[in-house]
Design a protein around this motif. Structure first.
Motif, PDB file in Angstrom:
ATOM      1  N   ILE A  80       0.867  -1.180   0.000  1.00 32.87           N
ATOM      2  CA  ILE A  80       0.000   0.000   0.000  1.00 32.87           C
ATOM      3  C   ILE A  80       0.907   1.235   0.000  1.00 32.87           C
ATOM      4  N   PHE A  81       0.797   2.047  -1.023  1.00 34.65           N
ATOM      5  CA  PHE A  81       1.676   3.204  -1.169  1.00 34.65           C
ATOM      6  C   PHE A  81       0.865   4.491  -1.210  1.00 34.65           C
ATOM      7  N   PRO A  82       1.467   5.592  -0.721  1.00 38.42           N
ATOM      8  CA  PRO A  82       2.808   5.697  -0.146  1.00 38.42           C
ATOM      9  C   PRO A  82       2.914   4.894   1.152  1.00 38.42           C
ATOM     10  N   MET A  83       4.082   4.309   1.368  1.00 45.32           N
ATOM     11  CA  MET A  83       4.315   3.437   2.524  1.00 45.32           C
ATOM     12  C   MET A  83       5.338   4.071   3.449  1.00 45.32           C
ATOM     13  N   VAL A  84       4.949   4.223   4.700  1.00 43.51           N
ATOM     14  CA  VAL A  84       5.870   4.670   5.744  1.00 43.51           C
ATOM     15  C   VAL A  84       6.241   3.443   6.571  1.00 43.51           C
ATOM     16  N   PRO A  85       7.416   2.855   6.350  1.00 42.27           N
ATOM     17  CA  PRO A  85       7.778   1.656   7.106  1.00 42.27           C
ATOM     18  C   PRO A  85       8.090   1.979   8.562  1.00 42.27           C
ATOM     19  N   GLY A  86       8.450   0.920   9.296  1.00 40.86           N
ATOM     20  CA  GLY A  86       8.894   1.101  10.662  1.00 40.86           C
ATOM     21  C   GLY A  86       7.986   0.479  11.696  1.00 40.86           C
ATOM     22  N   HIS A  87       8.426  -0.651  12.275  1.00 37.77           N
ATOM     23  CA  HIS A  87       7.663  -1.260  13.367  1.00 37.77           C
ATOM     24  C   HIS A  87       8.571  -1.573  14.558  1.00 37.77           C
ATOM     25  N   GLU A  88       9.611  -0.775  14.691  1.00 35.58           N
ATOM     26  CA  GLU A  88      10.462  -0.816  15.882  1.00 35.58           C
ATOM     27  C   GLU A  88      10.501   0.612  16.423  1.00 35.58           C
ATOM     28  N   ILE A  89       9.461   0.957  17.167  1.00 31.49           N
ATOM     29  CA  ILE A  89       9.192   2.349  17.539  1.00 31.49           C
ATOM     30  C   ILE A  89       9.407   2.542  19.030  1.00 31.49           C
ATOM     31  N   ALA A  90      10.197   3.552  19.381  1.00 37.52           N
ATOM     32  CA  ALA A  90      10.393   3.916  20.785  1.00 37.52           C
ATOM     33  C   ALA A  90      10.179   5.419  20.927  1.00 37.52           C
ATOM     34  N   GLY A  91       9.377   5.804  21.914  1.00 35.83           N
ATOM     35  CA  GLY A  91       9.096   7.224  22.068  1.00 35.83           C
ATOM     36  C   GLY A  91       8.501   7.555  23.414  1.00 35.83           C
ATOM     37  N   VAL A  92       7.900   8.732  23.473  1.00 35.29           N
ATOM     38  CA  VAL A  92       7.372   9.274  24.720  1.00 35.29           C
ATOM     39  C   VAL A  92       5.908   9.653  24.515  1.00 35.29           C
ATOM     40  N   VAL A  93       5.059   9.275  25.467  1.00 34.65           N
ATOM     41  CA  VAL A  93       3.640   9.624  25.406  1.00 34.65           C
ATOM     42  C   VAL A  93       3.487  11.133  25.627  1.00 34.65           C
ATOM     43  N   THR A  94       2.781  11.789  24.700  1.00 36.54           N
ATOM     44  CA  THR A  94       2.567  13.230  24.838  1.00 36.54           C
ATOM     45  C   THR A  94       1.093  13.602  25.002  1.00 36.54           C
TER      46      THR A  94
ATOM     47  N   CYS B 217       5.112  -4.666  15.832  1.00 36.99           N
ATOM     48  CA  CYS B 217       4.716  -4.989  14.462  1.00 36.99           C
ATOM     49  C   CYS B 217       3.221  -4.872  14.185  1.00 36.99           C
ATOM     50  N   PHE B 218       2.398  -4.749  15.225  1.00 37.00           N
ATOM     51  CA  PHE B 218       0.964  -4.616  14.970  1.00 37.00           C
ATOM     52  C   PHE B 218       0.349  -3.657  15.978  1.00 37.00           C
ATOM     53  N   VAL B 219      -0.777  -3.066  15.571  1.00 35.23           N
ATOM     54  CA  VAL B 219      -1.417  -2.031  16.397  1.00 35.23           C
ATOM     55  C   VAL B 219      -2.874  -2.342  16.714  1.00 35.23           C
ATOM     56  N   ASP B 220      -3.323  -3.533  16.319  1.00 32.70           N
ATOM     57  CA  ASP B 220      -4.687  -3.947  16.668  1.00 32.70           C
ATOM     58  C   ASP B 220      -4.850  -5.418  16.306  1.00 32.70           C
ATOM     59  N   SER B 221      -5.880  -6.026  16.853  1.00 34.35           N
ATOM     60  CA  SER B 221      -6.279  -7.387  16.503  1.00 34.35           C
ATOM     61  C   SER B 221      -7.759  -7.502  16.832  1.00 34.35           C
TER      62      SER B 221
ATOM     63  N   ASN C 281       1.708  -0.532   6.206  1.00 36.21           N
ATOM     64  CA  ASN C 281       1.356  -1.351   5.040  1.00 36.21           C
ATOM     65  C   ASN C 281       0.136  -2.222   5.312  1.00 36.21           C
ATOM     66  N   ASP C 282      -0.857  -1.623   5.948  1.00 35.47           N
ATOM     67  CA  ASP C 282      -2.101  -2.328   6.247  1.00 35.47           C
ATOM     68  C   ASP C 282      -3.215  -1.286   6.317  1.00 35.47           C
TER      69      ASP C 282
ATOM     70  N   ASP D  82      -6.588  -0.073   8.781  1.00 37.21           N
ATOM     71  CA  ASP D  82      -7.215  -0.243  10.082  1.00 37.21           C
ATOM     72  C   ASP D  82      -8.685  -0.618   9.912  1.00 37.21           C
ATOM     73  N   LYS D  83      -9.397  -0.707  11.027  1.00 35.83           N
ATOM     74  CA  LYS D  83     -10.794  -1.162  10.973  1.00 35.83           C
ATOM     75  C   LYS D  83     -11.704  -0.179  10.255  1.00 35.83           C
ATOM     76  N   ASN D  84     -11.225   1.041  10.049  1.00 37.34           N
ATOM     77  CA  ASN D  84     -11.985   2.026   9.269  1.00 37.34           C
ATOM     78  C   ASN D  84     -11.565   2.069   7.812  1.00 37.34           C
ATOM     79  N   GLY D  85     -10.650   1.170   7.431  1.00 35.33           N
ATOM     80  CA  GLY D  85     -10.192   1.115   6.053  1.00 35.33           C
ATOM     81  C   GLY D  85      -9.099   2.109   5.709  1.00 35.33           C
ATOM     82  N   GLU D  86      -8.592   2.823   6.721  1.00 38.59           N
ATOM     83  CA  GLU D  86      -7.548   3.816   6.472  1.00 38.59           C
ATOM     84  C   GLU D  86      -6.165   3.159   6.528  1.00 38.59           C
ATOM     85  N   PRO D  87      -5.225   3.621   5.689  1.00 38.25           N
ATOM     86  CA  PRO D  87      -3.874   3.044   5.716  1.00 38.25           C
ATOM     87  C   PRO D  87      -3.182   3.295   7.060  1.00 38.25           C
ATOM     88  N   THR D  88      -2.372   2.344   7.463  1.00 42.87           N
ATOM     89  CA  THR D  88      -1.544   2.530   8.654  1.00 42.87           C
ATOM     90  C   THR D  88      -0.149   2.966   8.229  1.00 42.87           C
ATOM     91  N   TYR D  89       0.433   3.845   9.033  1.00 45.24           N
ATOM     92  CA  TYR D  89       1.765   4.377   8.747  1.00 45.24           C
ATOM     93  C   TYR D  89       2.677   4.099   9.928  1.00 45.24           C
TER      94      TYR D  89
END
Length: 349
Positions: free
Chosen positions: A59-73, A92-96, A120-121, A123-130
Motif C-alpha cells: 500500500i503506497f505511499p508506505m511509511v515503514p517502521g515497526h520498531e518504535i520507541a518514544g514518549v507519550v505526549t 509490528c501490529f497495532v490492533d487485533s 502497510n495495512d 485499520d478497521k476504518n479502512g484507512e492506511p496505517t503508517y
C-alpha cells in the motif's frame, strides 16, 4: 491535539522507489489512544521486503517502521495504562480482533481474524496505517508496551521486532540451562538471539557464512562459532543441537541443517525468504525432528521480553542514522554492512 493532523515522515511513494520526505495523516486521539512522540525507529529487513513489494503488493505511499520507541505526549480520556511522559514502544501490529482464542491467550500475533500491521495495512476504518519513520503515531493503549527505565530508547527500539522475534521461540522451545542452541546468522535478528539465549542459560553456537564476526559473537555470549561455508561444519556438528533458530532471509539447505538437530529437536525459522524452500521429509522422520516457524510475539510476551532485557542489561547494538541516510542504510542492510541494527533518529525527519 497539540500538533497538526499531518506529520512529517519518510515514505516510499511506490514499490522499489527511494524513500523521500513527505507528510502523512495522523488520526485523532480516541478515547483509549495514546499519542507518541517517536524518538527512534529501527530499520528491519522486513521494511525493505515490503517497500520493494518482496512479499506481495504493498500500500503506497508506505511509511515503514515497526520498531518504535518514544514518549507519550497525549492520552485519551479512557486511558489507564499510560500517562504523559511515559516511555513506550510499538511493535509490528497495532490492533487485533480481541475476541478469538489466540487473542484471549495473549497470542495476538496469530489472531484468527488478522492483526492490523503497524504499517502497510488498513485499520478497521479502512484507512492506511503508517509506521515509525515519522515523528508521531497514535495507537490504542493496549497495543503499546512500556519501555523500562533501564533501557535507553535508541537501543530499545529494535527490541520491538528483533528482540521479540528471537525471545518468543527461545522461550517457547525452552532454551535454557542444559540446552544447546544454535543461531543461524549474526545480523540484526541473530545478534539478539545470541544475547537472549545466553541470558536464558543455554549453550550458544553461532552458525554464520564466515568467521568474520566471530569476536562479536563470542563477546555477545556465544561459546562456539562455525562457518557454514565450510561443509565440514555440518558433519562435525551432526546431532548436536536441541534447537536451531534461523534468522536469515535466504533459502537454506534445510536437509543439511536438520542433520545438526538432535532427535526430538527443532529447527525454527524466523527469517522469511521471498523464495520457496525445499525439504526431504526423511530429514524430519529420521529423528522425530520438528521444522517450525515463529512470528514475533503477543503484547504480554513483548512486555516480558523488554523487562527481561532490562534486567539482564541487554540492548540491540546499533548505528544511529539521520533520516536522509535511510536509502543508503537499506543498501547496506542488503550488503550485510551493519553491526547490527540501524536506528533512525526521528528528530532529523
Amino acid at each position: 491535539m497539540s500538533i497538526s493532523t499531518s506529520v512529517p515522515a519518510y515514505a516510499a511513494p511506490a514499490a522499489k522507489a527511494p524513500l523521500e520526505r513527505t507528510t502523512v495523516p495522523l488520526r485523532p486521539v480516541g478515547e483509549f489512544d495514546v499519542l507518541i512522540d517517536i524518538k527512534y525507529a529501527g530499520i528491519c529487513h522486513s521494511d525493505i521486503h515490503q517497500a520493494r513489494d518482496g512479499w506481495g503488493e504493498g500500500i503506497f505511499p508506505m511509511v515503514p517502521g515497526h520498531e518504535i520507541a518514544g514518549v507519550v505526549t497525549e492520552v485519551g480520556p479512557g486511558v489507564t495504562r499510560y500517562a504523559v511522559g511515559d516511555h513506550v514502544g510499538v511493535g509490528c501490529f497495532v490492533d487485533s480482533c480481541r475476541d478469538c482464542e489466540y487473542c484471549a491467550q495473549g497470542l495476538e500475533q496469530y489472531c484468527v481474524n488478522g492483526t492490523t500491521a503497524t504499517y502497510n495495512d488498513r485499520d478497521k476504518n479502512g484507512e492506511p496505517t503508517y509506521g515509525g519513520y515519522s515523528t508521531h503515531v497514535v495507537v490504542d493503549e493496549n497495543y503499546a508496551v512500556r519501555i523500562p527505565d533501564g533501557l535507553a530508547l535508541d537501543i530499545a527500539a529494535p527490541l520491538l521486532c528483533a528482540g521479540i522475534t528471537l525471545y518468543s521461540p527461545l522461550r517457547h522451545w525452552k532454551a535454557g540451562p542444559g540446552k544447546k542452541v544454535a543461531i543461524v546468522g549474526l545480523g540484526g535478528l541473530g545478534h539478539m538471539g545470541v544475547k537472549i539465549a545466553h541470558a536464558l542459560g543455554a549453550e550458544v553456537t553461532v552458525l554464520s557464512q564466515s568467521l568474520r564476526k566471530k569476536d562479536d559473537g563470542q563477546r555477545m555470549g556465544a561459546e562456539h562459532y562455525y562457518a557454514t561455508s565450510d561443509l565440514a561444519t555440518f558433519e562435525q556438528l551432526a546431532g548436536t543441537f536441541d534447537l536451531i533458530v534461523s534468522t536469515v532471509s535466504a533459502p537454506l539447505d534445510l536437509d543439511a541443517y536438520l542433520r545438526m538437530v538432535k532427535t526430538d529437536g527443532a529447527f525454527v525459522n524466523v527469517g522469511a525468504p521471498e523464495e520457496p524452500n525445499s525439504l526431504n521429509m526423511f530429514s524430519l522422520i529420521g529423528g522425530r525432528k520438528t521444522l517450525a516457524g515463529s512470528m514475533i510475539g503477543g503484547i504480554a510476551e513483548t512486555q516480558e521480553m523488554l523487562d527481561f532485557c532490562a534486567a539482564h542489561g541487554i540492548g540491540s547494538e546499533i548505528e544511529v542514522i539521520r533520516a536522509e541516510q535511510i536509502n543508503e542504510a537499506y543498501e547496506r542492510v542488503l550488503a550485510s554492512d551493519v553491526r547490527y541494527r540501524f536506528v533512525i533518529d526521528t528528530s532529523t525527519i
